[in-house]
Design a protein around this motif. Structure first.
Motif, mmCIF file in Angstrom:
data_model
loop_
_atom_site.group_PDB
_atom_site.id
_atom_site.type_symbol
_atom_site.label_atom_id
_atom_site.label_comp_id
_atom_site.label_asym_id
_atom_site.label_seq_id
_atom_site.Cartn_x
_atom_site.Cartn_y
_atom_site.Cartn_z
ATOM 1 N N UNK A 194 57.791 -88.656 149.330
ATOM 2 C CA UNK A 194 56.487 -88.800 149.975
ATOM 3 C C UNK A 194 56.708 -88.869 151.481
ATOM 4 N N UNK A 195 55.677 -88.549 152.254
ATOM 5 C CA UNK A 195 55.810 -88.595 153.714
ATOM 6 C C UNK A 195 54.578 -89.241 154.350
ATOM 7 N N UNK A 196 54.474 -90.559 154.247
ATOM 8 C CA UNK A 196 53.310 -91.266 154.791
ATOM 9 C C UNK A 196 53.280 -91.240 156.329
ATOM 10 N N UNK A 197 52.084 -91.344 156.879
ATOM 11 C CA UNK A 197 51.896 -91.411 158.329
ATOM 12 C C UNK A 197 51.934 -92.859 158.796
ATOM 13 N N UNK A 198 52.636 -93.141 159.850
ATOM 14 C CA UNK A 198 52.747 -94.505 160.386
ATOM 15 C C UNK A 198 51.422 -94.878 161.056
ATOM 16 N N UNK A 199 50.757 -95.907 160.523
ATOM 17 C CA UNK A 199 49.465 -96.339 161.043
ATOM 18 C C UNK A 199 49.599 -97.445 162.091
ATOM 19 N N UNK A 200 50.694 -98.215 162.003
ATOM 20 C CA UNK A 200 50.889 -99.323 162.953
ATOM 21 C C UNK A 200 52.367 -99.679 163.014
ATOM 22 N N UNK A 201 52.734 -100.422 164.027
ATOM 23 C CA UNK A 201 54.111 -100.895 164.145
ATOM 24 C C UNK A 201 54.321 -102.038 163.160
ATOM 25 N N UNK A 202 55.352 -101.938 162.318
ATOM 26 C CA UNK A 202 55.594 -102.926 161.257
ATOM 27 C C UNK A 202 56.821 -103.753 161.637
ATOM 28 N N UNK A 203 56.568 -105.021 161.906
ATOM 29 C CA UNK A 203 57.660 -105.886 162.370
ATOM 30 C C UNK A 203 58.026 -106.989 161.381
ATOM 31 N N UNK A 204 57.228 -107.150 160.320
ATOM 32 C CA UNK A 204 57.481 -108.264 159.382
ATOM 33 C C UNK A 204 58.247 -107.850 158.129
ATOM 34 N N UNK A 205 58.671 -106.601 158.066
ATOM 35 C CA UNK A 205 59.442 -106.146 156.916
ATOM 36 C C UNK A 205 58.622 -105.892 155.677
ATOM 37 N N UNK A 206 57.293 -105.835 155.818
ATOM 38 C CA UNK A 206 56.408 -105.579 154.676
ATOM 39 C C UNK A 206 55.513 -104.401 155.016
ATOM 40 N N UNK A 207 55.626 -103.336 154.229
ATOM 41 C CA UNK A 207 54.855 -102.123 154.495
ATOM 42 C C UNK A 207 54.123 -101.674 153.239
ATOM 43 N N UNK A 208 53.084 -100.877 153.445
ATOM 44 C CA UNK A 208 52.358 -100.293 152.312
ATOM 45 C C UNK A 208 52.295 -98.785 152.486
#
Length: 421
Positions: A194-208
């Protein structure tokens, strides 16, 4: 006059109820044996089609893998089993068996699969998971992923949640900042997942990750992401292909032997116990149906040893009825009425039935806990069968005896094979 009318009313009700029970049991048995092709637009499979069959019944591939490491802990072995399952069965639709053998070996059995090269390649995959930016550089690897799971969000959209370890958290924070608004590709062994688009900067190690068309697809992707690289190196020390001809011969012969055995038991009950034998035979047919139904509903994979366990429980179900009927006959011999003798007989037989069956259940639990492969299959079918045999003997048989007494089929001690002076 009122007692006479009440007696006739009870007899009629019991007769109707008994006929209804016969029709229900007969319909269930017929459906289980032959299935129904079209009922209100649905197809009901027969037990032979619905119950999963093991390697020895339908053929397939068996591989014994040895973990090439010393002092392997249980957590590593369990993790390896889980990852192998995800690789071989990512959609979760195959009835595979992955069991531990000894301290450092894992046996993999795949019924219905005969492509040996494909299986060995799948097991031997590197499991190389990579998150790559638009520039082709690797941002994360499988070692940075702590967990991945699929769920439906508040808008009922299939979503994958990612949990990263400490090292991965830092890498991903840098990657999402660098590629904000751009796509990050997720690859397994070089294939784009899959190739999701980055919506925001993720700094807490938890992504969706969104974009999956269904929860099943999201779950499949999450399993692949979570599978990653195996924690240890595996080497195939045994490999064999079991031909479908074994199952083609074994299953019909097993079914024939089982049908003959059950038929002889029913004949014995009818000849020796007469009226109660009829009720016990009906209860036994019902028991066979609900056990096979339980196998199909719970997803039990039936093997030759499992069939042996099932047939053993049939014998124990008959044994419970024998204990009950003998107790009833003893009560009748001392002059009790049929109704009182039946009630007392059931109560006095209860402890013996529970003692023998609970002891066997304990043995089944031990076999299931410590055994592997066919031993587990035997233990599982044994435990399911015993639990249902207790239920059938103490509820269904008792109910049928009550109906038989009320409608006059069991109105005399001679109907139980008891002679009174």
């Amino acid at each position: 006059m009122r007692n006479s009318r009440n007696s006739k009313s009870n007899k009629s009700k019991s007769t109707v109820m008994f006929i209804l029970v016969l029709l229900i049991v007969g319909a269930l048995a017929y459906t289980g044996a032959f299935g129904i092709n079209n009922i209100f637009g649905y197809r009901v499979k027969s037990f032979e089609q619905a119950i999963n069959k093991g390697l020895d019944l339908q053929g397939g591939i068996s591989v014994l893998e040895e973990l090439q490491a010393e002092n392997i802990d249980n957590e590593t072995i369990e993790r390896t089993k889980e990852l192998l399952s995800m690789r071989i069965n990512p959609e979760g639709v195959k009835e595979i068996s992955i069991t531990r053998e000894g301290s450092n070996r894992i046996r993999i059995e795949i019924p219905g699969e005969f492509d040996a090269k494909k299986v060995l390649e799948t097991i031997g995959k590197t499991g190389k998971l990579e998150f790559k930016g638009p520039d082709g550089k690797v941002i994360l690897t499988g070692k940075d992923i702590k967990n991945a799971k699929a769920y439906l969000d508040e808008m009922s959209k299939p979503t994958i949640s990612l949990d990263l370890n400490q090292e991965g958290t830092g890498k991903f924070a840098e990657g999402t900042q660098k590629f904000l608004g751009k796509e990050i590709g997720i690859y397994m062994d070089g294939d784009l997942l899959t190739n999701p688009t980055v919506q925001s900067v993720i700094t807490n190690g938890k992504a969706t990750i969104t974009g999956s068309s269904s929860l099943e697809e999201a779950n499949r992707k999450a399993n692949i992401i979570k599978s990653g690289a195996l924690p240890v190196t595996l080497e195939a020390v045994e490999f064999k292909t079991v031909g479908a001809t074994l199952g083609a011969n074994a299953l019909p012969l097993s079914m024939k032997a089982g049908a003959m055995g059950i038929g002889l038991v029913l004949l014995f009950m009818l000849i020796y116990y007469r009226g109660p034998g009829i009720m016990a035979s009906i209860a036994l047919v019902f028991y066979v149906v609900i056990v096979l139904l339980a196998f199909s509903v719970t997803g039990v994979t039936l093997t030759l040893s499992g069939i042996a366990g099932f047939l053993l429980t049939v014998g124990m179900a008959v044994d419970a009825n024998v204990l009950i009927f003998e107790r009833i006959k003893e009560e009748m011999k001392i002059g009790k009425t049929i109704k009182n003798a039946t009630e007392t007989g059931f109560n006095r037989a209860l402890s013996s039935i529970l003692d023998s069956n609970i002891t066997t259940i304990i043995a089944g639990i031990v076999l299931y806990s410590l055994g592997s492969g066919s031993v587990k299959g035997f233990a599982l079918t044994l435990m399911i069968g015993i639990v249902l045999s207790i239920f059938t003997a103490l509820t269904v048989t008792k109910f049928l005896l009550k109906l038989g007494t009320e409608m006059g089929l069991l109105s005399d001690a001679s109907h139980f094979g008891v002679k009174r002076g």
